[in-house]
Design a protein around this motif. Sequence first.
Motif, mmCIF file in Angstrom:
data_model
loop_
_atom_site.group_PDB
_atom_site.id
_atom_site.type_symbol
_atom_site.label_atom_id
_atom_site.label_comp_id
_atom_site.label_asym_id
_atom_site.label_seq_id
_atom_site.Cartn_x
_atom_site.Cartn_y
_atom_site.Cartn_z
ATOM 1 N N LEU A 1 39.086 -15.389 -10.142
ATOM 2 C CA LEU A 1 40.567 -15.574 -9.523
ATOM 3 C C LEU A 1 41.469 -16.792 -9.951
ATOM 4 C CD1 LEU A 1 39.834 -14.513 -5.795
ATOM 5 C CD2 LEU A 1 41.501 -13.203 -7.512
ATOM 6 N N ALA A 2 40.413 -17.983 -10.025
ATOM 7 C CA ALA A 2 41.011 -19.389 -10.508
ATOM 8 C C ALA A 2 41.640 -19.210 -11.862
ATOM 9 C CB ALA A 2 40.135 -20.313 -10.318
ATOM 10 N N SER A 3 41.028 -18.471 -12.660
ATOM 11 C CA SER A 3 41.660 -18.283 -13.966
ATOM 12 C C SER A 3 42.429 -17.045 -14.344
ATOM 13 C CB SER A 3 40.568 -18.006 -15.014
ATOM 14 O OG SER A 3 39.953 -16.942 -14.892
ATOM 15 N N ASN A 4 42.871 -16.274 -13.344
ATOM 16 C CA ASN A 4 44.060 -15.304 -13.081
ATOM 17 C C ASN A 4 45.251 -15.869 -13.172
ATOM 18 O OD1 ASN A 4 45.982 -13.460 -12.752
ATOM 19 N ND2 ASN A 4 44.506 -12.206 -11.184
ATOM 20 N N PRO A 5 46.111 -15.957 -14.318
ATOM 21 C CA PRO A 5 47.420 -16.669 -14.339
ATOM 22 C C PRO A 5 48.312 -15.944 -13.196
ATOM 23 C CG PRO A 5 47.199 -15.209 -16.339
ATOM 24 C CD PRO A 5 45.790 -15.177 -15.565
ATOM 25 N N ASP A 6 48.264 -14.764 -12.936
ATOM 26 C CA ASP A 6 49.415 -14.259 -11.769
ATOM 27 C C ASP A 6 49.129 -14.826 -10.350
ATOM 28 O OD1 ASP A 6 50.442 -12.745 -13.780
ATOM 29 O OD2 ASP A 6 49.106 -11.049 -13.603
#
Length: 99
Positions: free
Chosen positions: A51-56
């Motif tokens: 989640l932390a690396s999800n750009p959206d």
Amino acid sequence: MNPQNAGVIADEERARIAALLIRYPDNTPEELAELTNWFDRVATPLDLGMLASNPDAAKQYRAYRAQHIDRFKFKDMTRAALFIGTVSAVIAGIGLLMP
């Protein structure tokens, strides 16, 4: 849960949570309760990293964490007070035993 489809279910849950986070803070109380439950009871470190690396969703993820997870809660303050009280009582007790 069937171990063969556990990964698929985890991916679907993570996608649902990402969709809720993208709308944060404009979530309904029910959605906020779902987020809280997921973070408290379901999320794994892998889920959090993804989640932390999800750009959206990264910006809203950080905002949600700052507001709901990374803050001291009443429970945390109570535990700290009990710990300090216990340590103080032990030190006072030792002081009374020493001549």
